[in-house]
Design an enzyme around this catalytic site. Sequence first.
Site, PDB file in Angstrom:
ATOM      1  N   CYS B  53       0.833  -1.209   0.000  1.00  0.00           N
ATOM      2  CA  CYS B  53       0.000   0.000   0.000  1.00  0.00           C
ATOM      3  C   CYS B  53       0.868   1.260   0.000  1.00  0.00           C
ATOM      4  CB  CYS B  53      -0.924   0.018   1.207  1.00  0.00           C
ATOM      5  SG  CYS B  53      -2.012  -1.398   1.282  1.00  0.00           S
ATOM      6  N   ARG B 130      -7.747  -4.276  -3.245  1.00  0.00           N
ATOM      7  CA  ARG B 130      -7.267  -3.112  -4.008  1.00  0.00           C
ATOM      8  C   ARG B 130      -8.238  -2.823  -5.157  1.00  0.00           C
ATOM      9  NH1 ARG B 130      -2.346  -2.717  -1.757  1.00  0.00           N
ATOM     10  NH2 ARG B 130      -1.548  -4.696  -0.971  1.00  0.00           N
TER      11      ARG B 130
END
Lengths: 77, 216
Positions: B53, B130
Amino acid sequence: MACISPDGKPTASGGRMLTALKAGSFSAEEVAQKTGLPVFRVRSGLRELTQAGLANAKGDKYELSPKGIELADSLPA
Amino acid sequence: MEEVKEQVISMPRLGEPAPPFEAVTTQGMIKLEDYKGSWLILFSHPADFTPVCTTEFIAFAEIYPELQKRGVELLGLSVDSVSSHIAWVRNVEEKTGVKIPFPIIADLNKEVSTAYGMVHPGQSKTETVRCVFIIDDKQIIRAILYYPLTTGRNMDEILRIIDALQTSDANAVATPANWRPGDKVVVPPPNTQEMAEERKKQGYEYIDWYLCKKKL
């Protein structure tokens, strides 16, 4: 609050919006142009200023309330 | 007998209005409607202070100027708190020098992630996968990407999709596989036999009546 800190003082972006509105009644897009802030930030900020009693909405335009004018006048030039 | 309750969550679909929301973010309370008139990339990440991330946020920050040139805003989301988001973006700036310029939704109650179908229990019951939702200036969902927890997103592809969608909108064309700005575009196929017969004389790169390309 993104425009007004918990201590009641405007943040940098809040101050820019208050200063822009000192000159009159403007739409969110016009305030964005004057401040250089993205339109989404200005829409969110104007909503916050309105809820805090610092600005009033008239149609799609915003102007400072007497309390907003007082706060804007207290900001350093 | 024990009653079995099943929760049905409808996933947003292409061509439909993006589900409205009002959310706490690192830049204050934001509503979807605040983005009207701009394109928006709403993307979720599994958690703050995690390695993949972090690389993605740096990459999103790096393409942000290019997105702004195209009238596109970025809005991140995870189920972390706003304090966690603030601490993380400050840490990213301190360690890498990259400032995260866009807001991040603190979706602690999972209201937004549920509305957008961002939690895939097969991947994780608690974290968002995601996701990338590309929402146009009229707040219609135009593209959706899902990546698993282990795979960081490709920013070139996200920019390419934006370019392709905006080119298609502006010129009433489609874009072929692996299209890049400047490449030839696909002319919409004819609807009638007459139009199909006329195709050859219209000056396009003619492969067959249903596949013609042109330079913009």
